[in-house]
Scaffold this motif. Structure first.
Motif, PDB file in Angstrom:
ATOM      1  N   ASN A   1     -25.212  12.928  -4.422  1.00 15.06           N
ATOM      2  CA  ASN A   1     -23.961  13.352  -5.037  1.00 15.06           C
ATOM      3  C   ASN A   1     -23.640  14.761  -4.527  1.00 15.06           C
ATOM      4  O   ASN A   1     -23.978  15.752  -5.147  1.00 15.06           O
TER       5      ASN A   1
ATOM      6  N   HIS B   1     -18.319  17.612  -6.404  1.00  8.66           N
ATOM      7  CA  HIS B   1     -17.421  16.989  -7.371  1.00  8.66           C
ATOM      8  C   HIS B   1     -15.987  17.387  -7.037  1.00  8.66           C
ATOM      9  O   HIS B   1     -15.739  18.497  -6.578  1.00  8.66           O
TER      10      HIS B   1
ATOM     11  N   HIS C   1     -18.288  23.512 -15.675  1.00  7.88           N
ATOM     12  CA  HIS C   1     -19.385  22.539 -15.666  1.00  7.88           C
ATOM     13  C   HIS C   1     -20.753  23.188 -15.531  1.00  7.88           C
ATOM     14  O   HIS C   1     -21.738  22.515 -15.243  1.00  7.88           O
TER      15      HIS C   1
ATOM     16  N   ASP D   1     -15.105   8.876 -11.448  1.00  7.18           N
ATOM     17  CA  ASP D   1     -15.438   9.981 -12.346  1.00  7.18           C
ATOM     18  C   ASP D   1     -15.412  11.343 -11.636  1.00  7.18           C
ATOM     19  O   ASP D   1     -15.779  12.359 -12.225  1.00  7.18           O
TER      20      ASP D   1
ATOM     21  N   ARG E   1     -17.143  12.252  -8.922  1.00 10.58           N
ATOM     22  CA  ARG E   1     -18.319  12.539  -8.091  1.00 10.58           C
ATOM     23  C   ARG E   1     -18.041  12.163  -6.641  1.00 10.58           C
ATOM     24  O   ARG E   1     -17.383  11.165  -6.375  1.00 10.58           O
TER      25      ARG E   1
ATOM     26  N   PRO F   1     -24.623   9.812 -18.784  1.00 11.37           N
ATOM     27  CA  PRO F   1     -23.923  11.082 -18.560  1.00 11.37           C
ATOM     28  C   PRO F   1     -23.658  11.888 -19.823  1.00 11.37           C
ATOM     29  O   PRO F   1     -23.776  13.114 -19.812  1.00 11.37           O
TER      30      PRO F   1
ATOM     31  N   THR G   1     -24.774  17.118 -14.738  1.00 11.44           N
ATOM     32  CA  THR G   1     -24.858  16.066 -13.730  1.00 11.44           C
ATOM     33  C   THR G   1     -23.460  15.758 -13.176  1.00 11.44           C
ATOM     34  O   THR G   1     -22.466  15.877 -13.879  1.00 11.44           O
ATOM     35  N   GLY G   2     -23.392  15.408 -11.897  1.00  7.49           N
ATOM     36  CA  GLY G   2     -22.097  15.072 -11.296  1.00  7.49           C
ATOM     37  C   GLY G   2     -21.809  15.785  -9.988  1.00  7.49           C
ATOM     38  O   GLY G   2     -20.671  15.814  -9.536  1.00  7.49           O
TER      39      GLY G   2
END
Length: 402
Positions: free
Chosen positions: A49, A52, A63, A99, A101, A233, A381-382
């Protein structure tokens, strides 16, 4: 141009090394293990990942439970859009999922690893494996590194050693005069050993709201039931923002789960009444409401004392009220956590007030730079932790040319 020692061969270390080497510096990465970029390899289930799609700095910084103000200045120099352009201009296309990502279109972390290694090689970065830096001593304007017991002289040092759950791992930075915020886990799942929920591992709910009792901490999103408790998540995000509070509670607390985050209590109550009126002879177990998974619906009925054979017309008002409560505010006792070793993220590290966010240079020790998770920075996370690694690595590497 001089010799630059980079401590740690992870994402931040490679990015820092590449940008430090671009203008002729001799750069050496000292990696204490037998392999580099191991966290990149396993991230995102092996897909990596990368970042973002939060391309506005004001949105991006939200975030980060720790490091928001610091990163606001850093992201002005290199942010998510810059990351995308850097990878894509070198032949690695990224795609955005629903989402936000972003992953390589190959869906393989190896694509990212190969590019980073290729770029490092192109600029002559030397990678030494099983090279453990045990001590850093100031030597004139430069430093003497103790690497596997041997002295190595360098002009500048970039520390990108990653996060560690052990406070003693940061001792050599304390010896240089830096304060270290004691590390604690971030991004973990909630264990609930006494709950029957764990009898439904693998079950997912697309949009739940989870609140930590007695706090203002609450988030909504996909929830996953595991063999140990709950994850997904929404839980990982909650664990990151609640990391310090949960640590202080020894990971013993209650959480309140609303299985449908988009529904108010009155809407749930009215929907139950309406269904009872419309389908009085239907068995309650046979027709899950609110798009809840069948096993979860049956569990909620059982927890309200509603047996499998009961029809809606046979269900008394008290049972309906309890069912409504379990859908709107299911109380789960949390006792402990589970962290995933490969993707361990720490809250804590080098105190940010002692580092310049626009150069990553120590405010206390000239020619000493920091990048990545060794800093007291962590994201949810992301793709946010990798973005912090790219940004701080880029700035640290660039700043060594000054």
């Amino acid at each position: 141009m001089g010799v630059i020692g980079v401590i740690g061969g992870g994402a931040a270390g490679f990015f820092a090394a590449i940008h430090a080497a671009q203008k002729g510096n001799n750069v050496i990465i000292f990696e204490k293990t037998g392999k580099t970029l191991s966290k990149v390899k396993v991230s995102g289930g092996g897909r990596c990942n990368v970042t973002h799609e939060a391309f506005q700095v004001s949105a991006l910084v939200k975030h980060y439970p720790r490091g928001e103000k610091f990163l606001k200045k850093s992201f002005m120099k290199f942010h998510a859009k810059d990351t995308v352009e850097w990878f894509e201009s070198r032949g690695v296309k990224l795609k955005t999922e629903s989402d936000g990502r972003m992953f390589p279109v190959t869906d393989s972390s190896q694509t990212i690893i190969d590019l980073l290694r290729k770029e490092a090689e192109k600029f002559g970065v030397v990678v030494e494996l099983r090279a453990s830096v045990e001590h850093i001593v100031r030597k004139g304007e430069g430093f003497m590194l103790k690497v596997n017991g041997k002295d190595r002289l360098v002009d500048k040092v970039i520390v990108s050693a990653g996060g560690s759950p052990k406070s003693k791992s940061y001792q050599m930075y304390r010896d240089l005069g830096h304060q270290v915020v004691d590390p604690i886990p971030s991004l973990f799942t909630f264990n609930s050993p006494e709950s029957d929920l764990k009898k439904m591992p693998g079950l997912t709910v697309p949009n739940a709201l989870v609140r930590i009792e007695g706090t203002k901490l609450a988030y909504q999103g996909p929830l996953l039931i595991t063999h140990w408790g709950i994850s997904g998540p929404v839980v990982l995000k909650l664990s990151a923002f609640g990391a310090k509070w949960l640590n202080e509670q020894m990971y013993h607390t209650n959480v309140h789960i609303r299985w449908r985050a988009d529904m108010k209590e009155e809407e749930i109550r009215e929907a139950l009444r309406a269904y009872k009126h419309q389908h009085p002879k239907r068995k309650m177990h046979g027709y899950p409401l609110f798009d809840l998974p069948k096993r979860l619906w049956e569990h909620l009925l059982a927890s309200a004392g509603i047996s499998g054979s009961l029809t809606w017309q046979e269900c008394v008002k008290k049972q309906i009220n309890i069912l409504e409560q379990h859908i709107f505010c299911y109380i789960l006792q949390v006792k402990g956590k589970t962290t995933f070793k490969e993707e361990f993220v720490t809250a804590g590290g080098i105190a940010l007030n002692e580092v310049n966010p626009t150069t990553m240079e120590s405010r206390l020790v000239p020619n000493l730079f920091f990048a990545g998770e060794v800093l007291d920075i962590d994201g949810i996370t992301g793709g946010f932790n990798f973005q912090a690694a790219w940004t701080t690595g880029y700035i640290a590497g660039q700043s060594t040319h000054n």
